[in-house]
Design a protein around this motif. Structure first.
Motif: not given
Length: 552
Positions: A119-136
């Motif tokens: 979850s911490t990793l996911a929060v950090l990734h969202t800082h770079a780009d939320p859109g690519s978080g959808c397929p992830l």
């Protein structure tokens, strides 16, 4: 003051951008909650991840949202290809996240804190780009649903767990790693998936694990270049069932999935969302016929949780950007973030963001302990509460942060404008606000012990604060009015959400932060607008706690 020919002024009193920094090490609050819930073992791993997020992936995020996905239905020879092309920055973001276990960490390393670290990793990734978080997110969340069918799981789960990204348009069985999408919504049904008209008929043998032919349409299919999709379709016109539909068939031919168009969305632009048609597309039946909702809800429960995480991440980033920017600006003889009224707004934004993160991490902790019946029950009830509340709060929150930055925040090359446009999506996708309310009421009716477990969690904080105890008593009165429970469902869920945030802060959080939140949200003179904190709250401490570590 002399200027060169053509120049009228020097630029001063403008802060540096929050960039070229370690997004993990700079965030005291995120580290606190990761370590509070048994995720301390991931610190070195997350430090490495945060360095990229605050470094080259920042630029990748901007590029992926500027150079948008493009649909090509045919190649130059007239052959149907149904291909979406992405900018290389999108693939860069996906590769970094997948290689670090965004989609697989809790399944590969099921230990104390594994969901918390992920979850911490996911929060950090969202800082770079939320859109690519959808397929992830969809790939991560697909695992329980695919696991329902062992024969299919044997083929697909090793590729999900491979931590290998392959964005090429080629058959799944030629890839070391895959991504998974989802297609449920149809034009006539929306959230009412029982109104779906897509049909499935067996190709040969029928039953779980067998191949079926699907005919129909889907109004929303995100990440259409995923290697397979979880799909709901009806068998015998009545039995709503779940299928895994690959983009390529086992004979190496393109499956009969036809992309009609990409959605032109307000936000979430780096992620392609499409309308598709199945014209005899092949897919494996997962589980028993007629058990489609029960199967796919296992995926939806986790994608809804990631909506909580995503919106929490937006608020965390928005608050940090606002605090960082105003601390680098001087007005009326002080740094802007030290001016009393601005300090009030910033502290309020920080409180809201931390409260959102706190309950998101609390659910991650519960996911790490699903063998405990009470923790499993908490996940079933509290995810709907958190998804409803956090995702709605993110819209006003990101706007207020953008206003703190001013006109510079409104332009497209500032991250705050992206956060604001991104904010509504999580409240709409994976079940809108009303759907979350109704789902929660159904859970409480069918599984009354889940309400009991949730209230027990709230009771743990009763003695910590009298204002909290008073608000908790008011929640019981709302729940007792069963005749009007549905029409007042939003009032109920909002009350429970704020109580849960307060309880989490009181039980697990910093004492001063918890008391400030309770005073701000539960006192008789509380206000709904940000920036109305009581003068007795130590606002400077709250802002200092949230200030990103870096150099102006």
């Amino acid at each position: 003051m002399a200027f060169m020919n053509g120049e009228t002024h020097q630029v001063f009193n403008q802060p540096k951008a929050l960039e070229h920094y370690n997004a993990y090490l700079a965030d005291r609050v995120l580290q606190y909650w990761q370590q509070r819930f048994d995720g301390g073992w991931g610190t070195e791993f997350l430090t490495d991840f945060g360095a990229r997020v605050g470094g080259d992936l920042q630029q990748a995020g901007f590029l992926a949202n500027k150079c948008l996905p493009e649909l090509h239905t045919h190649n130059r020879f007239g052959e149907r290809i149904d291909q979406v092309d992405y900018h290389p920055s999108y693939h860069q973001l996906m590769q970094h996240a997948i290689e670090h276990g965004h989609c697989s960490l809790p399944w590969q390393k099921p230990q104390a804190g594994s969901h918390v670290v992920r979850s911490t990793l996911a929060v950090l990734h969202t800082h770079a780009d939320p859109g690519s978080g959808c397929p992830l997110t969809m790939t991560f969340a697909s695992v329980p649903a695919i696991s329902v069918q062992p024969s299919v799981a044997k083929l697909w789960l090793p590729k999900i767990f491979a931590n290998h990204y392959d964005g090429d348009n080629k058959p799944w069985f030629e890839k070391q790693g895959v991504t998974i999408g989802m297609a449920m919504t149809e034009k006539q049904g929306g959230s009412d998936v029982r109104a779906n008209t897509t049909t499935a008929t067996p190709l040969n043998a029928s039953g779980p694990g067998e191949l079926y032919s699907l005919l129909g349409h889907k109004w929303f299919c995100s990440a259409p270049m995923s290697d397979a999709f979880l799909v709901l379709a009806k068998m015998d016109d009545t039995q709503l069932s779940c299928f895994l539909v690959p983009r390529w068939c086992e004979d190496g031919q393109k499956n009969a999935i036809y992309l009609q168009r990409l959605k032109d969305k307000l936000g979430n632009q780096s992620n392609a969302s499409s309308e598709i048609e199945f014209r005899g597309a092949q897919g494996w039946l997962l589980g028993e016929p007629g058990r489609g909702i029960a199967t796919i809800i296992q995926m939806v429960a986790l994608t809804r949780y990631d909506c909580m995480l995503g919106s929490s991440a937006l608020m965390m980033q928005a608050a940090k950007e606002a605090i960082w920017h105003t601390s680098g600006r001087s007005v009326f003889g002080k740094n802007l973030h030290q001016q009393p009224l601005m300090l009030n707004v910033l502290a309020d934004l920080a409180l809201e963001a931390e409260a959102a993160l706190a309950i998101s991490m609390r659910i991650a902790h519960a996911l790490d302990n699903m063998a405990d019946e009470k923790q499993a029950a908490l996940v079933r009830s509290a995810t709907a509460i958190g998804k409803y509340w956090i995702c709605k709060r993110a819209v006003q929150h990101t706007y207020e942060a953008m206003e703190c930055v001013g006109g510079v925040g409104y332009v497209q090359d500032n991250v705050l404008s992206r956060l604001y446009k991104e904010a509504p999506v999580n409240a709409i996708w994976e079940g809108s606000g009303n759907v979350q309310c109704l789902d929660l009421l159904r859970v409480f009716n069918r599984e009354p012990d889940t309400l009991k477990v949730f209230l027990e969690e709230l009771e743990l904080a009763r003695q910590a604060n009298p204002l909290y105890a008073k608000k908790l008593d008011s929640a019981y009165r709302l729940l007792e009015d069963k005749a009007h429970l549905e029409v007042q469902a939003r009032r109920v869920i909002e009350t429970l959400a704020q109580l849960w945030q307060a309880a989490c802060l009181l039980i697990y959080g910093d004492e001063d932060i918890a008391d400030a939140f309770v005073t701000a949200r539960f006192s008789d003179h509380g206000f709904h607008q940000y920036g109305c904190l009581d003068s007795g709250i130590d606002m400077a401490k709250i802002v200092a706690r949230f200030m990103p570590k870096g150099d102006h």
